[in-house]
Design a protein around this motif. Structure first.
Motif, PDB file in Angstrom:
ATOM      1  N   ALA A   1       0.818  -1.215   0.000  1.00 18.55           N
ATOM      2  CA  ALA A   1       0.000   0.000   0.000  1.00 18.55           C
ATOM      3  C   ALA A   1       0.850   1.263   0.000  1.00 18.55           C
ATOM      4  N   LYS A   2       1.997   1.187   0.649  1.00 17.87           N
ATOM      5  CA  LYS A   2       2.835   2.366   0.864  1.00 17.87           C
ATOM      6  C   LYS A   2       3.057   3.190  -0.406  1.00 17.87           C
ATOM      7  N   ALA A   3       3.459   2.500  -1.460  1.00 18.86           N
ATOM      8  CA  ALA A   3       3.766   3.190  -2.710  1.00 18.86           C
ATOM      9  C   ALA A   3       2.512   3.813  -3.316  1.00 18.86           C
ATOM     10  N   ASN A   4       1.357   3.163  -3.107  1.00 20.00           N
ATOM     11  CA  ASN A   4       0.119   3.674  -3.699  1.00 20.00           C
ATOM     12  C   ASN A   4      -0.358   4.958  -3.037  1.00 20.00           C
TER      13      ASN A   4
ATOM     14  N   GLU B   1      -3.795   9.812   3.440  1.00 23.64           N
ATOM     15  CA  GLU B   1      -3.683   8.364   3.630  1.00 23.64           C
ATOM     16  C   GLU B   1      -4.621   7.860   4.724  1.00 23.64           C
ATOM     17  N   ALA B   2      -4.627   8.579   5.853  1.00 17.26           N
ATOM     18  CA  ALA B   2      -5.411   8.131   7.005  1.00 17.26           C
ATOM     19  C   ALA B   2      -6.913   8.203   6.731  1.00 17.26           C
ATOM     20  N   GLU B   3      -7.297   8.919   5.677  1.00 16.53           N
ATOM     21  CA  GLU B   3      -8.722   9.080   5.399  1.00 16.53           C
ATOM     22  C   GLU B   3      -9.254   7.964   4.508  1.00 16.53           C
TER      23      GLU B   3
ATOM     24  N   MET C   1     -15.554   2.617   2.992  1.00 13.44           N
ATOM     25  CA  MET C   1     -14.492   1.960   2.223  1.00 13.44           C
ATOM     26  C   MET C   1     -14.661   2.280   0.738  1.00 13.44           C
ATOM     27  N   ALA C   2     -15.885   2.137   0.250  1.00 15.68           N
ATOM     28  CA  ALA C   2     -16.162   2.362  -1.177  1.00 15.68           C
ATOM     29  C   ALA C   2     -15.978   3.833  -1.548  1.00 15.68           C
ATOM     30  N   GLU C   3     -16.517   4.718  -0.713  1.00 14.05           N
ATOM     31  CA  GLU C   3     -16.463   6.147  -1.038  1.00 14.05           C
ATOM     32  C   GLU C   3     -15.023   6.653  -1.008  1.00 14.05           C
ATOM     33  N   SER C   4     -14.249   6.214  -0.012  1.00 17.33           N
ATOM     34  CA  SER C   4     -12.889   6.735   0.082  1.00 17.33           C
ATOM     35  C   SER C   4     -12.011   6.180  -1.044  1.00 17.33           C
ATOM     36  N   LEU C   5     -12.306   4.960  -1.497  1.00 17.36           N
ATOM     37  CA  LEU C   5     -11.555   4.423  -2.644  1.00 17.36           C
ATOM     38  C   LEU C   5     -11.937   5.180  -3.917  1.00 17.36           C
ATOM     39  N   ALA C   6     -13.231   5.439  -4.080  1.00  9.39           N
ATOM     40  CA  ALA C   6     -13.690   6.207  -5.247  1.00  9.39           C
ATOM     41  C   ALA C   6     -12.986   7.558  -5.286  1.00  9.39           C
ATOM     42  N   MET C   7     -12.825   8.146  -4.117  1.00 14.32           N
ATOM     43  CA  MET C   7     -12.180   9.451  -4.032  1.00 14.32           C
ATOM     44  C   MET C   7     -10.682   9.344  -4.343  1.00 14.32           C
ATOM     45  N   ALA C   8     -10.059   8.283  -3.825  1.00 11.55           N
ATOM     46  CA  ALA C   8      -8.614   8.114  -4.004  1.00 11.55           C
ATOM     47  C   ALA C   8      -8.222   7.950  -5.473  1.00 11.55           C
ATOM     48  N   VAL C   9      -9.088   7.351  -6.280  1.00 10.32           N
ATOM     49  CA  VAL C   9      -8.696   7.085  -7.679  1.00 10.32           C
ATOM     50  C   VAL C   9      -8.779   8.322  -8.573  1.00 10.32           C
TER      51      VAL C   9
ATOM     52  N   THR D   1     -21.558  18.777  14.111  1.00  5.77           N
ATOM     53  CA  THR D   1     -20.304  18.329  13.492  1.00  5.77           C
ATOM     54  C   THR D   1     -19.126  19.021  14.179  1.00  5.77           C
ATOM     55  N   ASP D   2     -17.967  18.354  14.137  1.00  6.19           N
ATOM     56  CA  ASP D   2     -16.774  18.980  14.703  1.00  6.19           C
ATOM     57  C   ASP D   2     -15.551  18.672  13.843  1.00  6.19           C
ATOM     58  N   SER D   3     -14.425  19.221  14.251  1.00  2.19           N
ATOM     59  CA  SER D   3     -13.242  19.176  13.383  1.00  2.19           C
ATOM     60  C   SER D   3     -12.671  17.753  13.240  1.00  2.19           C
ATOM     61  N   SER D   4     -13.103  16.821  14.130  1.00  2.00           N
ATOM     62  CA  SER D   4     -12.613  15.446  13.982  1.00  2.00           C
ATOM     63  C   SER D   4     -13.254  14.757  12.771  1.00  2.00           C
ATOM     64  N   MET D   5     -14.297  15.364  12.215  1.00  2.00           N
ATOM     65  CA  MET D   5     -15.049  14.708  11.136  1.00  2.00           C
ATOM     66  C   MET D   5     -14.647  15.171   9.733  1.00  2.00           C
ATOM     67  N   VAL D   6     -13.695  16.099   9.642  1.00  2.00           N
ATOM     68  CA  VAL D   6     -13.455  16.729   8.340  1.00  2.00           C
ATOM     69  C   VAL D   6     -12.280  16.108   7.570  1.00  2.00           C
ATOM     70  N   PHE D   7     -12.294  16.317   6.260  1.00  2.29           N
ATOM     71  CA  PHE D   7     -11.116  16.065   5.437  1.00  2.29           C
ATOM     72  C   PHE D   7     -10.074  17.110   5.797  1.00  2.29           C
ATOM     73  N   LYS D   8      -8.845  16.637   6.012  1.00  2.00           N
ATOM     74  CA  LYS D   8      -7.737  17.533   6.340  1.00  2.00           C
ATOM     75  C   LYS D   8      -7.618  18.687   5.345  1.00  2.00           C
ATOM     76  N   LYS D   9      -7.718  18.308   4.094  1.00  2.00           N
ATOM     77  CA  LYS D   9      -7.378  19.237   3.015  1.00  2.00           C
ATOM     78  C   LYS D   9      -8.405  20.345   2.840  1.00  2.00           C
TER      79      LYS D   9
END
Lengths: 185, 185
Positions: free
Chosen positions: A61-64, A73-75, A115-123, B95-103
């Motif tokens: 995963a690291k390289a991706n 990454e943490a999101e 899981m699905a939404e964050s992958l959709a966003m990552a691509v 809602t609070d700041s723990s719920m947001v996208f960093k960016k």
């Protein structure tokens, strides 16, 4: 594979082949496959110098993660094991008992959605993207301990709109599918 | 309301009326409304013996949680302030700041999804229910600190299928809507 117990040597040879073909196989799956205890599988891994699944996944995963532009990454819910921006991505999530409904022991829908939404966003190859629309279907309940594999495919890009299909499977059985329209802003 | 500053007495009288009409108004909203600092609002609440929003919501929510059959209290994302099984339900989430996208500092979509899905589940009069299908639309990005109000309505019941519409607003502006089909098992 037959249910006859293989000798330790036979097993460890097959073990190496299996891991090569499917590097993300779990200890549970190996234990079923070889008809031995999980403890034996762990000792085999130790003898063969094969790290546990979590470590194998993390390494790949690291390289991706470096390629991802839209989110941190943490999101990303799950580990990103393959990624080609604006084309496709694959992530893996090992579910556990912290993710389930008390009453049914079934994994809560929003973990699978996340899981699905964050992958959709990552691509997506954009600086910032948000989900606009999602049509999703849960096909089969997921139980704690099951390993989810999500595959995302970018099917269309129109202006700032990205159409992404995500399918999630457990051992080749589809448990969820979602169509997302993401918007870069 | 005019931006002229009211006297303390005038303000506290209006304050009581406003809270009666909208018991879930935030200190921030009151501060905007009366054109005074949040600190002043807190002192007013203290003088008038009105607990903070979180406490007001919790008090109302308590009785509603007892009605819920499908899921456990802790599994509902937000506080349940109204509930009529198989008819409708309302929940609130600060809602609070723990719920947001960093960016982007925008609240991550799956928190909003989880609020909607868990409310849809809570309104169902069944022992066990799971989400089958969801069609959702995010209309406006939500920022940390904004108060979300979700309203669910059961629009149709066919056998073991429950059709639930959920709308989420921030200050009367719709930020999300979702149509869920839940299945009791």
């Amino acid at each position: 594979m037959s249910s006859r117990k293989l000798s330790k040597k036979e097993r460890q040879e097959k073990f190496l082949k299996v891991i090569e073909e499917d590097p993300f196989i779990t200890d549970e799956e190996l234990s079923d496959m070889f008809n031995v205890s999980i403890q034996t599988i762990r000792l085999d891994r130790l003898a063969l110098n094969i790290p546990e699944l979590r470590e194998r996944v993390k390494k790949v995963a690291k390289a991706n993660y470096k390629k991802v532009r839209t989110i941190a990454e943490a999101e990303i819910v799950g580990e990103l094991i393959d990624l080609e921006l604006n084309k496709r991505g694959i992530s893996i999530l090992e579910t556990d008992s912290s993710m389930v409904f008390k009453k049914t022991k079934i994994v809560r829908g929003h973990y699978i959605f996340a899981m699905a939404e964050s992958l959709a966003m990552a691509v997506i190859d954009a600086d910032v993207a948000l989900t606009g629309v999602a049509n999703i279907k849960y096909r089969v309940p997921v139980l704690a301990g099951q390993k989810l594999i999500a595959k995302a495919e970018v099917t269309k890009i129109r202006g700032n709109k990205y159409f992404v299909h995500v399918k999630i499977t457990v051992k080749d059985e589809q448990v969820f599918r979602g169509k997302f329209i993401l918007v870069s802003i």
